[in-house]
Design a protein around this motif. Structure first.
Motif, PDB file in Angstrom:
ATOM      1  N   LEU A  97       0.847  -1.178   0.000  1.00  0.00           N
ATOM      2  CA  LEU A  97       0.000   0.000   0.000  1.00  0.00           C
ATOM      3  C   LEU A  97       0.890   1.237   0.000  1.00  0.00           C
ATOM      4  O   LEU A  97       1.720   1.409   0.902  1.00  0.00           O
ATOM      5  CB  LEU A  97      -0.896   0.029   1.242  1.00  0.00           C
ATOM      6  CG  LEU A  97      -2.267  -0.627   1.150  1.00  0.00           C
ATOM      7  CD1 LEU A  97      -2.929  -0.633   2.523  1.00  0.00           C
ATOM      8  CD2 LEU A  97      -3.154   0.064   0.145  1.00  0.00           C
ATOM      9  N   GLU A  98       0.742   2.068  -1.016  1.00  0.00           N
ATOM     10  CA  GLU A  98       1.533   3.289  -1.110  1.00  0.00           C
ATOM     11  C   GLU A  98       0.611   4.481  -0.901  1.00  0.00           C
ATOM     12  O   GLU A  98      -0.393   4.633  -1.609  1.00  0.00           O
ATOM     13  CB  GLU A  98       2.220   3.393  -2.470  1.00  0.00           C
ATOM     14  CG  GLU A  98       3.089   4.634  -2.612  1.00  0.00           C
ATOM     15  CD  GLU A  98       3.591   4.812  -4.026  1.00  0.00           C
ATOM     16  OE1 GLU A  98       4.755   4.462  -4.276  1.00  0.00           O
ATOM     17  OE2 GLU A  98       2.802   5.287  -4.867  1.00  0.00           O
ATOM     18  N   MET A  99       0.948   5.333   0.061  1.00  0.00           N
ATOM     19  CA  MET A  99       0.139   6.497   0.396  1.00  0.00           C
ATOM     20  C   MET A  99       0.991   7.747   0.203  1.00  0.00           C
ATOM     21  O   MET A  99       2.045   7.886   0.825  1.00  0.00           O
ATOM     22  CB  MET A  99      -0.363   6.415   1.835  1.00  0.00           C
ATOM     23  CG  MET A  99      -1.128   5.134   2.128  1.00  0.00           C
ATOM     24  SD  MET A  99      -1.556   4.957   3.851  1.00  0.00           S
ATOM     25  CE  MET A  99      -2.255   3.304   3.832  1.00  0.00           C
ATOM     26  N   VAL A 100       0.508   8.645  -0.674  1.00  0.00           N
ATOM     27  CA  VAL A 100       1.270   9.837  -1.033  1.00  0.00           C
ATOM     28  C   VAL A 100       0.390  11.057  -0.802  1.00  0.00           C
ATOM     29  O   VAL A 100      -0.766  11.098  -1.259  1.00  0.00           O
ATOM     30  CB  VAL A 100       1.721   9.779  -2.509  1.00  0.00           C
ATOM     31  CG1 VAL A 100       2.553  11.012  -2.862  1.00  0.00           C
ATOM     32  CG2 VAL A 100       2.513   8.504  -2.771  1.00  0.00           C
ATOM     33  N   PRO A 101       0.893  12.086  -0.088  1.00  0.00           N
ATOM     34  CA  PRO A 101       0.121  13.325   0.047  1.00  0.00           C
ATOM     35  C   PRO A 101      -0.114  13.964  -1.322  1.00  0.00           C
ATOM     36  O   PRO A 101       0.814  14.097  -2.126  1.00  0.00           O
ATOM     37  CB  PRO A 101       1.004  14.211   0.932  1.00  0.00           C
ATOM     38  CG  PRO A 101       1.929  13.255   1.626  1.00  0.00           C
ATOM     39  CD  PRO A 101       2.152  12.132   0.673  1.00  0.00           C
ATOM     40  N   ALA A 102      -1.354  14.335  -1.611  1.00  0.00           N
ATOM     41  CA  ALA A 102      -1.708  14.883  -2.925  1.00  0.00           C
ATOM     42  C   ALA A 102      -2.385  16.238  -2.784  1.00  0.00           C
ATOM     43  O   ALA A 102      -3.290  16.578  -3.544  1.00  0.00           O
ATOM     44  CB  ALA A 102      -2.602  13.909  -3.680  1.00  0.00           C
TER      45      ALA A 102
END
Length: 897
Positions: free
Chosen positions: A177-182
């Motif tokens: 699971l990759e979580m990136v601030p957008a």
């Protein structure tokens, strides 16, 4: 004004440098047909459970021959093999499990069914026949033994069917699971403040956050974030997601998941098929991941609260307020407050596939419970002092088995100094001469008899001698008795027993000072002697008067004194022992609780490995075989402390060296073939343990939630992850009876192991099946398209018409078609990987050649350019609250105004 209202504003950038990643996995249990060979350990355990009696194997063969079944299923070779298990008392003489590798399961089941029938016929024989068949046993005992044999065979046959039907093989899709601030986006409307023309108001803005300790403590205890909890925001999505997964496990009464992969979910049982983004396992993984992040995001939203309060100020202004004024004289205005939400781009990648082999083991935490049992035993010894020694046990007699009086034995037991019982004192007496009295009457009272304390007079004897004046007679009387001698001239008298009935029992049982008075008339030259016999004053007299009393005051006092001394000594010993126990309990409690998290997880992993090997490799396996122990002993190894081979020479001869090396080869294989760092364990409730231990297990407590769940588990399902490249070796080892016995080449399980390994190489080329090191191109993201072309094999370049060639690069390696398609001509999988040689236009790519034919006319086939991150199977957005607030004047709320 907010950025969203700026015309033509660019979308906020995706901060890939701030990406957070969480390892994840999806477990798929394979549904396979029962293999014709292998499963040696299950078959061996089944035969042991049958408990064959002498000559039963041949009796079953005769029964099958009469039924005309022996030729079709149960061979004579199998009968001879099973006959070796008949009442074999030494397990070392039994055939190894590998002997059953090639034995068909139907043959073993047919043998078991026939054995049940043979035993049933034996159970209904007359009692006399049963007694004769069991070598003289009683008929009732023979009947019970026969019925028990029938039940054992039935249970074994049913267990064989259940154990061989369920395959231990599965697939573990390794995901991330990759979580990136957008960026930030406007959230919900917090408050709106209307202002009439020229109205002025003061606005107080207060904001706070409420954080739940329950979830924070779970994150603090996790291995991955234990060093980061001091600097990270606990509303961050990635941390909340991990915490949510662990929180869900804590509240799952069915099973708690532990292991090297923090987040894992299961998929539906299926056969071996394609694992692309449209497969069932990918769908299940996506649902699980989105549900997990959605719960984590909503929980973060509940933790953050913002309030806006308004106050109208007239005539004065407070420094804690913000003054707002509507400058218009004719128009009203509105000030709207919005929360700012942090947007996260969440992607689910699938980057590898592993073969799994799982089993269920009982009591995974049994070894770690031992310290808790010792602590419970120590605490059970703490309590109020009790001294249960009865007074009646204190005696000076020498009891059987003792070499000294028992009261001294008790003194040595309790560490006391006690007196011996008192000896009997001498009886009091006196001899006196009465004063001369020529004539007349007088009373003479000599000094009293001093009767010792605790004693009384048992007998009192009197002697006296006296004379009278010439021609005058004397008289002599003992006052209080009928003894009266009168009108005598002279004489010597006695002994006279004053305590007898003749004298009225004078002074019988008298105690203390005993005074005796004499009345004398006309006496001269009078001497008086009184002698007594004394006895202890009884407290419990014997019913028989001729026997001494059961107890008396003197011995009771001695017993009481000795008992008090023994009690004081025992109490001192007890408090010293209690202090020592309390110290040991405190030290053991600290040893249990003051352990760092990494050590706890390592200990649990070691216990899981130990339990897996014990129940996987069966009763014949030993962590240290006796032959190796003997070799160590001959080499002078300190077996108690495990100290050996620390000098210049090993001390092993050639035979011992070969034995040790063979054992080390097995150790190396087991540790290399399994990814023990990624083993996943499902801990089941304590109710799956023996009921006698339930009360102890459910009271176990530990400050670490993971260790407490491990200690309280009754059983555990352990999913072994087979290391990449070891799939075939492991299946041969496991299915061959763990003795390196080869299975047949066409074994179903062996075929699946090879297929999973090959599938991983084809579908996940970045890890690194497509050999990205040989190419100048290394992509981060996978590029996916489909083709409807009908293509044949070709040795030269071929152009493939695709839906879109965007992002395909020359020199990159692509995977063509899917793994669940086969060529009808030869039955081989049509999926292949080739190198892109050109990208002519937006709908075509050219590859160097095609080794297989591909038909996309009915169902389009896939063309995948893999990236190092793996295959992207799902993407979505999540939102978490931030501390920011957006303000807008007269915002458009969708009313059209």
């Amino acid at each position: 004004m907010s950025e969203s209202n700026v015309s033509g504003a660019a979308a906020p950038p995706v901060l890939t440098g701030s990406a957070r990643e969480i390892p994840k996995a999806t477990l798929v249990q394979l549904r396979l047909p029962v293999p014709p060979t292998g499963q040696a350990l299950i078959k061996s355990a089944y035969v042991r459970q049958l408990r064959l009696r002498p000559d039963e194997a041949h009796a079953v063969r005769d029964h099958l021959r009469r039924a005309d079944q022996a030729a079709t299923e149960v061979s004579d070779e199998l009968i001879d093999l099973l006959a070796q298990y008949e009442q074999q008392s030494q397990p070392s003489l039994l055939p190894p499990p590998s002997a059953f590798v090639d034995v068909p399961v139907p043959a073993l089941k047919a043998f078991g069914d026939a054995l049940v029938e043979v035993r049933r016929q034996r159970a209904v024989r007359p009692a006399a026949d049963r007694a004769e068949a069991t070598a003289g046993a009683m008929p009732a005992a023979a009947e019970g033994l026969a019925q028990q044999d029938v039940r054992s065979a039935l249970v074994a046959v049913r267990g064989l069917a259940a154990n061989t039907r369920a395959t231990p093989l599965g697939m573990l899709n390794l995901e991330r699971l990759e979580m990136v601030p957008a960026g930030l986006e406007r959230g919900e409307l917090i408050a709106t403040i209307p202002l009439a023309p020229l109205e002025e108001t003061a606005v107080s803005h207060k904001e706070w956050s409420v954080r739940s300790k329950e979830f924070t403590s779970i994150v603090t205890d996790s291995l991955e974030t234990v060093s980061e909890t001091g600097v990270t925001d606990n509303t961050e999505l990635s941390q909340s997601t991990t915490s949510q997964a662990q929180h869900s496990n804590q509240f799952n009464v069915t099973a708690t998941v532990t292991g090297g992969i923090p987040v894992i979910n299961g998929s539906a049982q299926s056969g071996f098929s394609s694992q692309d983004a449209k497969s069932q396992s990918a769908t299940d993984s996506t649902k699980h991941a989105t549900s997990l992040t959605r719960k984590a995001s909503s929980r973060a939203k509940q933790e953050h609260k913002t309030t806006i309060s308004t106050t109208t100020v007239t005539g004065s202004e407070e420094t804690s307020t913000r003054v707002l004024k509507n400058p218009s004289q004719v128009s009203a205005m509105r000030v709207d407050y919005f929360s700012l939400m942090r947007k996260w781009r969440v992607r689910l990648y699938r980057h590898a596939l592993r073969l799994t082999y799982d089993l269920v083991i009982p009591e995974p935490g049994a070894g770690l419970r031992r310290m808790h049992k010792e602590l419970a035993d120590l605490k059970g010894q703490l309590g109020p002092f009790q001294f249960s020694l009865p007074h009646s046990e204190i005696t000076d007699a020498i009891l059987p088995g003792e070499a000294q009086p028992h009261h001294r034995v008790l003194a040595e037991r309790y560490g006391a100094v006690v007196p011996d019982p008192p000896t009997a004192p001498s009886a009091p007496q006196f001899s006196v001469g009465a004063p001369q009295q020529e004539e007349g009457w007088h009373i003479f009272t000599p000094d009293p008899l001093e009767v010792p304390e605790g004693y009384r007079i048992k007998k009192l004897n009197l002697w006296f001698a006296t004379t009278s004046k010439k021609d005058v007679l004397f008289s002599f009387k003992v006052l209080g008795t009928p003894l009266y001698i009168q009108d005598q001239t002279q004489g010597e008298y006695g002994p006279m027993e004053l305590t007898s009935g003749a004298y009225g029992g004078f002074m019988l049982y008298a105690t203390g000072k005993v005074y005796i008075s004499f009345e004398m008339i006309n006496n001269r030259n009078t001497t008086i002697r009184v002698a007594s016999e004394i006895e202890p004053i009884p407290t419990q007299p014997d019913p028989d008067p001729t026997r001494p009393a059961h107890s008396d005051r003197v011995r009771d006092k001695w017993r009481s004194d000795v008992w008090n001394l023994l009690r004081d000594a025992a109490q001192t010993q007890y408090y010293e022992r209690q202090q020592d126990i309390a110290t040991k309990a405190a030290a053991l409690q600290e040893q249990i609780e003051q352990v760092d998290t990494l050590t706890l997880r390592r200990e649990e992993g070691e216990e899981i490995m130990k339990g897996v090997l014990r129940f996987l490799l069966g009763p014949d396996f030993a962590f240290m075989p006796p032959a190796v122990v003997d070799a160590f002993a001959k080499a002078g190894v300190d077996l108690e402390h495990g100290i050996g081979f620390d000098e210049n020479g090993l001390g092993l001869d050639a035979t011992a060296w070969a034995t040790v090396r063979e054992h080390e080869d097995v150790v190396r294989f087991i540790n290399q073939a399994i990814e023990w760092e990624n083993v996943v364990t499902f801990l089941y409730s304590y109710v799956w343990d023996v009921p006698q231990s339930w009360n102890f297990i459910r009271r176990l407590r530990h400050p670490d939630a993971g260790r407490q769940a491990f200690l309280r588990s009754g059983s555990a399902r352990v999913v072994l992850t087979v290391r990449k490249g070891w799939e075939e070796d492991w299946v041969r080892f496991a299915e061959g009876g763990f003795k390196s016995a080869p299975t047949t080449p066409d074994s179903q399980y062996l075929t699946i192991a090879r297929e999973i390994a090959a599938y991983d190489d084809r579908n996940y080329p970045g890890i690194p099946p497509a050999n990205p090191g040989r190419s100048a191109v290394r992509l981060e993201e996978a590029v996916y398209t489909t083709s409807r072309d009908v293509l044949g094999k070709t040795a030269g370049p071929v152009s493939i018409k695709v839906d879109s060639s965007k992002d395909f690069l020359v020199g990159a390696q692509v995977v063509i078609d899917s793994a669940d398609r086969t060529d009808p001509a030869d039955g081989r999988v049509v999926q292949e990987s080739q190198i892109v040689t050109a990208v002519p236009d937006a709908t075509r790519i050219t590859v160097g050649r095609l080794d297989r034919a591909h038909d996309g006319s009915v169902t389009p086939f896939a063309v995948l350019q893999p990236g190092t991150r793996g295959a992207l199977i799902a993407e979505w957005n999540e939102y978490t609250p931030s501390s920011g607030t957006d303000i807008e004047i007269g915002s458009d709320l969708g009313s059209g105004v």
